[in-house]
Design a protein around this motif. Sequence first.
Motif, PDB file in Angstrom:
ATOM      1  N   ALA A 115       0.826  -1.208   0.000  1.00 18.35           N
ATOM      2  CA  ALA A 115       0.000   0.000   0.000  1.00 18.35           C
ATOM      3  C   ALA A 115       0.860   1.258   0.000  1.00 18.35           C
ATOM      4  O   ALA A 115       0.607   2.208  -0.757  1.00 18.35           O
ATOM      5  N   PHE A 116       1.910   1.267   0.823  1.00 17.93           N
ATOM      6  CA  PHE A 116       2.776   2.446   0.882  1.00 17.93           C
ATOM      7  C   PHE A 116       3.627   2.558  -0.369  1.00 17.93           C
ATOM      8  O   PHE A 116       3.968   3.666  -0.795  1.00 17.93           O
ATOM      9  N   MET A 117       3.984   1.431  -0.957  1.00 18.45           N
ATOM     10  CA  MET A 117       4.716   1.474  -2.222  1.00 18.45           C
ATOM     11  C   MET A 117       3.849   2.085  -3.319  1.00 18.45           C
ATOM     12  O   MET A 117       4.336   2.839  -4.165  1.00 18.45           O
ATOM     13  N   LEU A 124       7.266  10.539  -0.910  1.00 21.63           N
ATOM     14  CA  LEU A 124       8.341  10.452   0.076  1.00 21.63           C
ATOM     15  C   LEU A 124       9.656  10.115  -0.616  1.00 21.63           C
ATOM     16  O   LEU A 124       9.671   9.371  -1.606  1.00 21.63           O
ATOM     17  N   PRO A 125      10.776  10.649  -0.106  1.00 22.33           N
ATOM     18  CA  PRO A 125      12.089  10.255  -0.644  1.00 22.33           C
ATOM     19  C   PRO A 125      12.300   8.753  -0.451  1.00 22.33           C
ATOM     20  O   PRO A 125      11.738   8.147   0.469  1.00 22.33           O
ATOM     21  N   SER A 126      13.108   8.149  -1.288  1.00 20.80           N
ATOM     22  CA  SER A 126      13.293   6.692  -1.285  1.00 20.80           C
ATOM     23  C   SER A 126      13.714   6.152   0.082  1.00 20.80           C
ATOM     24  O   SER A 126      13.164   5.153   0.561  1.00 20.80           O
ATOM     25  N   GLY A 127      14.706   6.801   0.715  1.00 20.19           N
ATOM     26  CA  GLY A 127      15.186   6.334   2.018  1.00 20.19           C
ATOM     27  C   GLY A 127      14.112   6.392   3.082  1.00 20.19           C
ATOM     28  O   GLY A 127      13.934   5.444   3.867  1.00 20.19           O
ATOM     29  N   LEU A 129      10.856   6.499   2.566  1.00 20.45           N
ATOM     30  CA  LEU A 129       9.786   5.565   2.197  1.00 20.45           C
ATOM     31  C   LEU A 129      10.130   4.151   2.653  1.00 20.45           C
ATOM     32  O   LEU A 129       9.264   3.443   3.180  1.00 20.45           O
ATOM     33  N   LEU A 130      11.376   3.755   2.492  1.00 18.71           N
ATOM     34  CA  LEU A 130      11.797   2.406   2.885  1.00 18.71           C
ATOM     35  C   LEU A 130      11.657   2.212   4.401  1.00 18.71           C
ATOM     36  O   LEU A 130      11.159   1.175   4.864  1.00 18.71           O
ATOM     37  N   ILE A 131      12.084   3.225   5.164  1.00 19.52           N
ATOM     38  CA  ILE A 131      11.974   3.153   6.624  1.00 19.52           C
ATOM     39  C   ILE A 131      10.508   3.076   7.045  1.00 19.52           C
ATOM     40  O   ILE A 131      10.126   2.280   7.918  1.00 19.52           O
ATOM     41  N   VAL A 132       9.668   3.900   6.410  1.00 22.70           N
ATOM     42  CA  VAL A 132       8.234   3.910   6.724  1.00 22.70           C
ATOM     43  C   VAL A 132       7.604   2.557   6.394  1.00 22.70           C
ATOM     44  O   VAL A 132       6.778   2.041   7.166  1.00 22.70           O
ATOM     45  N   ILE A 133       7.994   1.980   5.270  1.00 25.40           N
ATOM     46  CA  ILE A 133       7.451   0.675   4.867  1.00 25.40           C
ATOM     47  C   ILE A 133       7.778  -0.383   5.917  1.00 25.40           C
ATOM     48  O   ILE A 133       6.914  -1.185   6.311  1.00 25.40           O
ATOM     49  N   ILE A 134       9.015  -0.405   6.389  1.00 28.30           N
ATOM     50  CA  ILE A 134       9.417  -1.380   7.413  1.00 28.30           C
ATOM     51  C   ILE A 134       8.612  -1.184   8.694  1.00 28.30           C
ATOM     52  O   ILE A 134       8.145  -2.145   9.321  1.00 28.30           O
ATOM     53  N   ILE A 135       8.411   0.094   9.071  1.00 28.77           N
ATOM     54  CA  ILE A 135       7.681   0.404  10.311  1.00 28.77           C
ATOM     55  C   ILE A 135       6.212   0.004  10.200  1.00 28.77           C
ATOM     56  O   ILE A 135       5.663  -0.673  11.075  1.00 28.77           O
ATOM     57  N   VAL A 136       5.557   0.418   9.110  1.00 31.09           N
ATOM     58  CA  VAL A 136       4.112   0.151   8.989  1.00 31.09           C
ATOM     59  C   VAL A 136       3.830  -1.337   8.800  1.00 31.09           C
ATOM     60  O   VAL A 136       2.803  -1.851   9.284  1.00 31.09           O
ATOM     61  N   SER A 137       4.717  -2.052   8.114  1.00 31.31           N
ATOM     62  CA  SER A 137       4.509  -3.493   7.952  1.00 31.31           C
ATOM     63  C   SER A 137       4.664  -4.207   9.296  1.00 31.31           C
ATOM     64  O   SER A 137       3.911  -5.144   9.598  1.00 31.31           O
ATOM     65  N   SER A 138       5.595  -3.734  10.102  1.00 29.10           N
ATOM     66  CA  SER A 138       5.761  -4.307  11.439  1.00 29.10           C
ATOM     67  C   SER A 138       4.542  -4.015  12.310  1.00 29.10           C
ATOM     68  O   SER A 138       4.079  -4.888  13.062  1.00 29.10           O
ATOM     69  N   ILE A 139       4.009  -2.805  12.195  1.00 29.52           N
ATOM     70  CA  ILE A 139       2.816  -2.444  12.970  1.00 29.52           C
ATOM     71  C   ILE A 139       1.611  -3.276  12.526  1.00 29.52           C
ATOM     72  O   ILE A 139       0.809  -3.732  13.357  1.00 29.52           O
ATOM     73  N   LYS A 198      11.064   1.786  -9.140  1.00 34.70           N
ATOM     74  CA  LYS A 198      11.597   0.954  -8.049  1.00 34.70           C
ATOM     75  C   LYS A 198      11.486   1.630  -6.691  1.00 34.70           C
ATOM     76  O   LYS A 198      12.286   1.381  -5.781  1.00 34.70           O
ATOM     77  N   ALA A 199      10.484   2.497  -6.560  1.00 37.60           N
ATOM     78  CA  ALA A 199      10.246   3.178  -5.288  1.00 37.60           C
ATOM     79  C   ALA A 199       9.745   2.172  -4.261  1.00 37.60           C
ATOM     80  O   ALA A 199       8.820   1.412  -4.524  1.00 37.60           O
TER      81      ALA A 199
END
Length: 370
Positions: A115-117, A124-127, A129-139, A198-199
Amino acid sequence: MSKDIVLLNKEPFIRMVKRDSITTVKAWFIRMIAVILALIVAALVIVAITKQNPIEVYLGMIDGAVGSKRRLWVTIREILAMLCIAVGLTPAFKMKFWNIGAEGQILMGGTAAAAFMIYFSDKLPSGILLIVIIIVSSIAGLIWGIIPAFFKAYFNTNETLFTLMLNYVAMQIVTFCIVFWENPTGSNTVGIINSATKAGWFPSLFGNVYGLNVVLVLLLTTAIAIYMKYSKHGYEISVVGESEFTAEYAGINVKKVILRTMMVSGAICGFAGSLIVSGASHTISTSTAGGRGFTAIIVAWMAKFNPIAMILVSALLIFMQQGSVQIATQFGLNENASDIITGIIIFFLIGCEFFINYQVELRKKSKEGK
């Protein structure tokens, strides 16, 4: 009459006796014997079907797992995903909370990552976005884990059935999301996400697309090993797993431990979802988890819930799985052949645990006059 009594009291010639203890070296020696036997039986099954030389079967397995650079890294990728999920299950299983819902937690984490991808790739900048993806998937995984934990802690529900049923709910949510995202193919997959930009994809590290996967999973494995062995929370998990009554007597808040532990377990499985979606497949479907959540239970159990030992067990199991897939392809077998071979391997690996806990004992010859 006396003869009947003697016969009744006569010990059996062979019996299984529970071991008091076993050295680590001997335990792993038994496992290696099981692996060799599994390979022999699997090879014989294939030989019976294909009439091929057993040596070719073994070479085919090796070639399928590590025969080229690409195959080697695919095997490593699968090992990392399996290891991550097994590590996630460890706290819950150590507490004797039978979390059979890793599949659903992976799917929810993967769906959040997708969803965030899709929606934030250009915001969001790539870096970041990647951090946010890891956080939201963990949540997302955390939420999916805390639901059965809450009902277990406050209503003593059966966590096995609850977590298992949530897997099917997660699959329906994934299906809904795919339809909502207007999948043009009409199938239960959204295709490759952000293939042009590749975002949200995990970047290459050390010159390899799976380099970041390696770093993150190994760091996570080490962290959980330290958490379980040296932290207060890890100690409380062990005490609750041994006896909830003892834990309560010792002043441990059992409900709090159950909730906290399943938050950790669910979050790691959710992170595994982002590892699969953002770090490997770059797509989401109802088969994203691919049965890994169930196979990881075997990995965790065989490793005795030791996160470091899970590295070896995961590597061994995935190596055999990848090799069995190659055999099925190389010798023109149908897609179920690899599942049969994998089943044989898992059967032997599970069965060997019996001989680690028990030993064969022959009847001792009675001395004369006794």
